[in-house]
Motif scaffolding. Structure first.
Motif, PDB file in Angstrom:
ATOM      1  N   ILE A   1      -7.111 -50.648 -14.167  1.00  0.00           N
ATOM      2  CA  ILE A   1      -6.692 -49.997 -12.917  1.00  0.00           C
ATOM      3  C   ILE A   1      -7.300 -48.598 -12.824  1.00  0.00           C
ATOM      4  CG2 ILE A   1      -4.705 -49.066 -11.675  1.00  0.00           C
ATOM      5  CD1 ILE A   1      -3.100 -51.440 -12.800  1.00  0.00           C
ATOM      6  N   ALA A   2      -7.284 -47.861 -13.922  1.00  0.00           N
ATOM      7  CA  ALA A   2      -7.846 -46.513 -13.909  1.00  0.00           C
ATOM      8  C   ALA A   2      -9.350 -46.537 -13.664  1.00  0.00           C
ATOM      9  CB  ALA A   2      -7.540 -45.815 -15.230  1.00  0.00           C
ATOM     10  N   SER A   3     -10.023 -47.498 -14.270  1.00  0.00           N
ATOM     11  CA  SER A   3     -11.467 -47.612 -14.067  1.00  0.00           C
ATOM     12  C   SER A   3     -11.797 -48.003 -12.634  1.00  0.00           C
ATOM     13  CB  SER A   3     -12.034 -48.637 -15.047  1.00  0.00           C
ATOM     14  OG  SER A   3     -13.396 -48.846 -14.810  1.00  0.00           O
ATOM     15  N   MET A   4     -11.035 -48.936 -12.078  1.00  0.00           N
ATOM     16  CA  MET A   4     -11.262 -49.376 -10.713  1.00  0.00           C
ATOM     17  C   MET A   4     -10.865 -48.302  -9.703  1.00  0.00           C
ATOM     18  SD  MET A   4      -9.339 -50.590  -7.912  1.00  0.00           S
ATOM     19  CE  MET A   4      -7.826 -50.871  -8.749  1.00  0.00           C
TER      20      MET A   4
ATOM     21  N   MET B   1      -2.310 -49.058  -5.870  1.00  0.00           N
ATOM     22  CA  MET B   1      -0.936 -49.561  -5.751  1.00  0.00           C
ATOM     23  C   MET B   1      -0.897 -51.080  -5.603  1.00  0.00           C
ATOM     24  SD  MET B   1       0.826 -47.024  -6.323  1.00  0.00           S
ATOM     25  CE  MET B   1       2.414 -47.772  -6.104  1.00  0.00           C
ATOM     26  N   LYS B   2      -1.906 -51.657  -4.987  1.00  0.00           N
ATOM     27  CA  LYS B   2      -1.970 -53.118  -4.871  1.00  0.00           C
ATOM     28  C   LYS B   2      -2.271 -53.759  -6.228  1.00  0.00           C
ATOM     29  CE  LYS B   2      -4.300 -56.683  -2.146  1.00  0.00           C
ATOM     30  NZ  LYS B   2      -5.379 -56.956  -1.196  1.00  0.00           N
ATOM     31  N   SER B   3      -2.950 -53.023  -7.083  1.00  0.00           N
ATOM     32  CA  SER B   3      -3.364 -53.566  -8.378  1.00  0.00           C
ATOM     33  C   SER B   3      -2.370 -53.278  -9.489  1.00  0.00           C
ATOM     34  CB  SER B   3      -4.730 -52.988  -8.762  1.00  0.00           C
ATOM     35  OG  SER B   3      -5.697 -53.289  -7.788  1.00  0.00           O
ATOM     36  N   ILE B   4      -1.206 -52.740  -9.151  1.00  0.00           N
ATOM     37  CA  ILE B   4      -0.224 -52.387 -10.174  1.00  0.00           C
ATOM     38  C   ILE B   4       0.588 -53.602 -10.632  1.00  0.00           C
ATOM     39  CG2 ILE B   4       1.886 -51.813  -8.895  1.00  0.00           C
ATOM     40  CD1 ILE B   4       0.175 -49.373 -11.197  1.00  0.00           C
TER      41      ILE B   4
ATOM     42  N   ASP C   1      -6.833 -56.744 -16.544  1.00  0.00           N
ATOM     43  CA  ASP C   1      -7.986 -55.848 -16.641  1.00  0.00           C
ATOM     44  C   ASP C   1      -9.173 -56.395 -15.861  1.00  0.00           C
ATOM     45  OD1 ASP C   1      -9.742 -53.881 -17.424  1.00  0.00           O
ATOM     46  OD2 ASP C   1     -10.114 -54.745 -19.397  1.00  0.00           O
ATOM     47  N   ALA C   2      -9.514 -57.641 -16.141  1.00  0.00           N
ATOM     48  CA  ALA C   2     -10.666 -58.236 -15.438  1.00  0.00           C
ATOM     49  C   ALA C   2     -10.351 -58.482 -13.959  1.00  0.00           C
ATOM     50  CB  ALA C   2     -11.064 -59.548 -16.121  1.00  0.00           C
TER      51      ALA C   2
END
Length: 195
Positions: free
Chosen positions: A75-78, A87-90, A149-150
């Motif tokens: 999430i941090a990398s993206m 927030m959608k990726s949490i 992650d992926a």
């Protein structure tokens, strides 16, 4: 050169000495107040019961921590390139955090059930319940971390992958749910040796 100055060492000793004395008195007081009673059941059985409670919580939280850390890195990398998707990726982080709750539930159920008379059958049942829940939650946490992650990285490049990522995460979370169900069944069978 001394790593800790003498004044600091004296302060630490003055601070810790009353704490150690209070702890020693607190441990000695109940032993002196109550006469020893004979133990009912098997004396070594409680070891396995408490080990089951500890292993449920420790392994489940290890899986939750790995899943949170691994998907959090993604999430941090993206989020550097697509901050609007953070927030959608949490979702993987939330799903990994639920795994620790599974271990907590089983650990509480087991610790409530450790009451005398307590036999080896009960201890083994509680150990099996803790290991079933803890190890399955740890495996689910590893799967959620890797997929999360992926998945969040891929979702940043292709938004159509979001639903597929969520489905994979749901099936990974179901592995821990299976362990929770089996753990509850095993823990509830622990008292059957007393009848």
């Amino acid at each position: 050169r001394e790593s800790v100055p003498r004044r600091a060492r004296g302060t630490m000793v003055r601070f810790l000495l009353p704490l150690v004395a209070a702890a020693a008195l607190a441990l000695a007081a109940p032993a002196a107040a109550e006469p020893a009673q004979p133990f009912q059941g098997d004396e070594t059985a409680a070891f396995f019961g408490f080990l089951g409670a500890a292993s449920a919580l420790v392994f489940a939280c290890a899986g939750a921590a790995y899943g949170t850390a691994k998907s959090g890195v993604g999430i941090a990398s993206m989020g550097v390139m697509r901050p609007e998707l953070v927030m959608k990726s949490i979702v993987p982080v939330v799903m990994a955090g639920v795994l620790g709750i599974y271990g907590l539930i089983i650990a509480v159920i087991i610790s409530i059930g450790i009451t005398p008379p307590y036999y080896l059958f009960d201890g083994y049942a509680h150990l099996a319940a803790g290991l079933a829940c803890g190890l399955s939650a740890m495996s689910a946490g590893m799967a959620i971390g890797i997929v999360g992650d992926a998945g969040v990285r891929a979702n940043a490049q292709q938004p159509k992958l979001f639903v597929g990522m969520i489905l994979i995460l749901i099936f990974a979370e179901a592995l821990a749910l299976y362990g929770l169900i089996v753990g509850i069944i095993l823990a509830s069978s622990a008292g059957s040796s007393r009848q």
